[in-house]
Design a protein around this motif. Structure first.
Motif, PDB file in Angstrom:
ATOM      1  N   VAL A   1      32.242  35.765  68.516  1.00  0.00           N
ATOM      2  CA  VAL A   1      31.244  36.654  69.117  1.00  0.00           C
ATOM      3  C   VAL A   1      31.965  37.796  69.834  1.00  0.00           C
ATOM      4  O   VAL A   1      33.187  37.804  69.953  1.00  0.00           O
ATOM      5  CB  VAL A   1      30.337  35.889  70.115  1.00  0.00           C
ATOM      6  N   LYS A   2      31.193  38.746  70.332  1.00  0.00           N
ATOM      7  CA  LYS A   2      31.772  39.863  71.084  1.00  0.00           C
ATOM      8  C   LYS A   2      32.072  39.415  72.516  1.00  0.00           C
ATOM      9  O   LYS A   2      31.379  38.546  73.057  1.00  0.00           O
ATOM     10  CB  LYS A   2      30.800  41.043  71.116  1.00  0.00           C
ATOM     11  N   PRO A   3      33.101  40.025  73.139  1.00  0.00           N
ATOM     12  CA  PRO A   3      33.415  39.678  74.540  1.00  0.00           C
ATOM     13  C   PRO A   3      32.225  39.875  75.479  1.00  0.00           C
ATOM     14  O   PRO A   3      32.056  39.106  76.424  1.00  0.00           O
ATOM     15  CB  PRO A   3      34.568  40.619  74.886  1.00  0.00           C
ATOM     16  N   ASP A   4      31.397  40.888  75.231  1.00  0.00           N
ATOM     17  CA  ASP A   4      30.216  41.097  76.083  1.00  0.00           C
ATOM     18  C   ASP A   4      29.257  39.913  76.000  1.00  0.00           C
ATOM     19  O   ASP A   4      28.616  39.549  76.988  1.00  0.00           O
ATOM     20  CB  ASP A   4      29.482  42.379  75.692  1.00  0.00           C
ATOM     21  N   SER A   5      29.166  39.305  74.827  1.00  0.00           N
ATOM     22  CA  SER A   5      28.314  38.127  74.648  1.00  0.00           C
ATOM     23  C   SER A   5      28.832  36.967  75.495  1.00  0.00           C
ATOM     24  O   SER A   5      28.047  36.230  76.107  1.00  0.00           O
ATOM     25  CB  SER A   5      28.269  37.732  73.177  1.00  0.00           C
ATOM     26  N   VAL A   6      30.152  36.819  75.531  1.00  0.00           N
ATOM     27  CA  VAL A   6      30.750  35.760  76.359  1.00  0.00           C
ATOM     28  C   VAL A   6      30.443  36.023  77.828  1.00  0.00           C
ATOM     29  O   VAL A   6      30.086  35.100  78.576  1.00  0.00           O
ATOM     30  CB  VAL A   6      32.279  35.673  76.120  1.00  0.00           C
ATOM     31  N   ASN A   7      30.532  37.275  78.244  1.00  0.00           N
ATOM     32  CA  ASN A   7      30.251  37.623  79.637  1.00  0.00           C
ATOM     33  C   ASN A   7      28.795  37.322  79.994  1.00  0.00           C
ATOM     34  O   ASN A   7      28.512  36.760  81.057  1.00  0.00           O
ATOM     35  CB  ASN A   7      30.577  39.095  79.894  1.00  0.00           C
ATOM     36  N   LYS A   8      27.866  37.655  79.112  1.00  0.00           N
ATOM     37  CA  LYS A   8      26.446  37.374  79.363  1.00  0.00           C
ATOM     38  C   LYS A   8      26.192  35.868  79.415  1.00  0.00           C
ATOM     39  O   LYS A   8      25.421  35.391  80.251  1.00  0.00           O
ATOM     40  CB  LYS A   8      25.582  38.043  78.298  1.00  0.00           C
ATOM     41  N   THR A   9      26.846  35.136  78.527  1.00  0.00           N
ATOM     42  CA  THR A   9      26.702  33.675  78.537  1.00  0.00           C
ATOM     43  C   THR A   9      27.233  33.114  79.847  1.00  0.00           C
ATOM     44  O   THR A   9      26.612  32.233  80.453  1.00  0.00           O
ATOM     45  CB  THR A   9      27.455  33.060  77.336  1.00  0.00           C
ATOM     46  N   ARG A  10      28.372  33.618  80.294  1.00  0.00           N
ATOM     47  CA  ARG A  10      28.950  33.186  81.576  1.00  0.00           C
ATOM     48  C   ARG A  10      27.977  33.446  82.720  1.00  0.00           C
ATOM     49  O   ARG A  10      27.771  32.595  83.588  1.00  0.00           O
ATOM     50  CB  ARG A  10      30.277  33.905  81.815  1.00  0.00           C
ATOM     51  N   GLN A  11      27.342  34.608  82.712  1.00  0.00           N
ATOM     52  CA  GLN A  11      26.374  34.937  83.762  1.00  0.00           C
ATOM     53  C   GLN A  11      25.180  33.982  83.737  1.00  0.00           C
ATOM     54  O   GLN A  11      24.699  33.551  84.796  1.00  0.00           O
ATOM     55  CB  GLN A  11      25.911  36.389  83.617  1.00  0.00           C
ATOM     56  N   ARG A  12      24.716  33.638  82.534  1.00  0.00           N
ATOM     57  CA  ARG A  12      23.603  32.677  82.421  1.00  0.00           C
ATOM     58  C   ARG A  12      24.011  31.303  82.955  1.00  0.00           C
ATOM     59  O   ARG A  12      23.228  30.625  83.625  1.00  0.00           O
ATOM     60  CB  ARG A  12      23.139  32.563  80.970  1.00  0.00           C
ATOM     61  N   ILE A  13      25.237  30.897  82.656  1.00  0.00           N
ATOM     62  CA  ILE A  13      25.732  29.604  83.150  1.00  0.00           C
ATOM     63  C   ILE A  13      25.728  29.598  84.677  1.00  0.00           C
ATOM     64  O   ILE A  13      25.283  28.644  85.309  1.00  0.00           O
ATOM     65  CB  ILE A  13      27.146  29.306  82.607  1.00  0.00           C
ATOM     66  N   ILE A  14      26.209  30.678  85.266  1.00  0.00           N
ATOM     67  CA  ILE A  14      26.257  30.780  86.731  1.00  0.00           C
ATOM     68  C   ILE A  14      24.841  30.717  87.307  1.00  0.00           C
ATOM     69  O   ILE A  14      24.591  30.013  88.292  1.00  0.00           O
ATOM     70  CB  ILE A  14      26.994  32.058  87.170  1.00  0.00           C
TER      71      ILE A  14
END
Length: 171
Positions: free
Chosen positions: A144-157
């Motif tokens: 996936v794109k790095p931005d997708s990982v960042n958004k997923t991380r934000q959802r986890i938080i």
């Protein structure tokens, strides 16, 4: 040749004397409060500085030296996380020292509630984050794109905060 070796020793000594407190603080932050692990990280940072000192540009300014030392330390921390996995963080040891048994049980329930609330993608992302992988590395591994990982991380938080606040309000 002997003169180069003498310069290496002098440069190493200068760096350690100048940045030993910084190195110690960085290691302490990355050891989760474990004195033993902190000492191990400090020694590994010193070794990394020693073995890579030839890559430090001769005549580097103080700020460049500090950035280089911090980079060496960061490499050591990443290496430890990857090779030792999540057990590298002495969480259970820390819990036993600081929480009464019933609080530890509630914390474990909170973590289980969080695990249930995460999607497969979020769980995979969290596992890779806990293993010490950076955002770009996780993106490559997951395709996936790095931005997708960042958004997923934000959802986890956000989910962690929600599960935590739900469990606190129940008490």
């Amino acid at each position: 040749m002997a003169d180069d070796e003498g310069h290496k020793y002098k440069t190493f000594d200068d760096l350690i004397i100048r940045y030993r407190d910084l190195i110690r603080r960085l290691c302490w932050r990355n050891s989760s409060g474990s004195e033993v692990l902190c000492d191990e990280l400090v020694q590994d940072c010193y070794l990394s500085i020693w073995f890579h000192i030839a890559s430090l540009r001769p005549g580097a300014h103080t700020l460049q030296q500090m950035a280089w030392v911090m980079w060496q330390c960061r490499s050591v921390f990443s290496h430890h996380r990857r090779n030792r996995g999540p057990e590298w963080l002495p969480i259970n040891e820390h819990l036993e020292e600081t929480l009464p048994e019933q609080d530890e049980h509630k914390l474990r329930e909170t973590i289980e509630d969080l695990a249930v609330s995460l999607s497969d993608k979020e769980r995979s992302t969290l596992c890779l984050m806990l293993e010490g992988f950076q955002q770009r590395e996780i993106a490559v591994k997951m395709g996936v794109k790095p931005d997708s990982v960042n958004k997923t991380r934000q959802r986890i938080i956000q989910k962690m905060q929600q599960v935590y606040s739900d469990n606190i309000s129940i008490q």
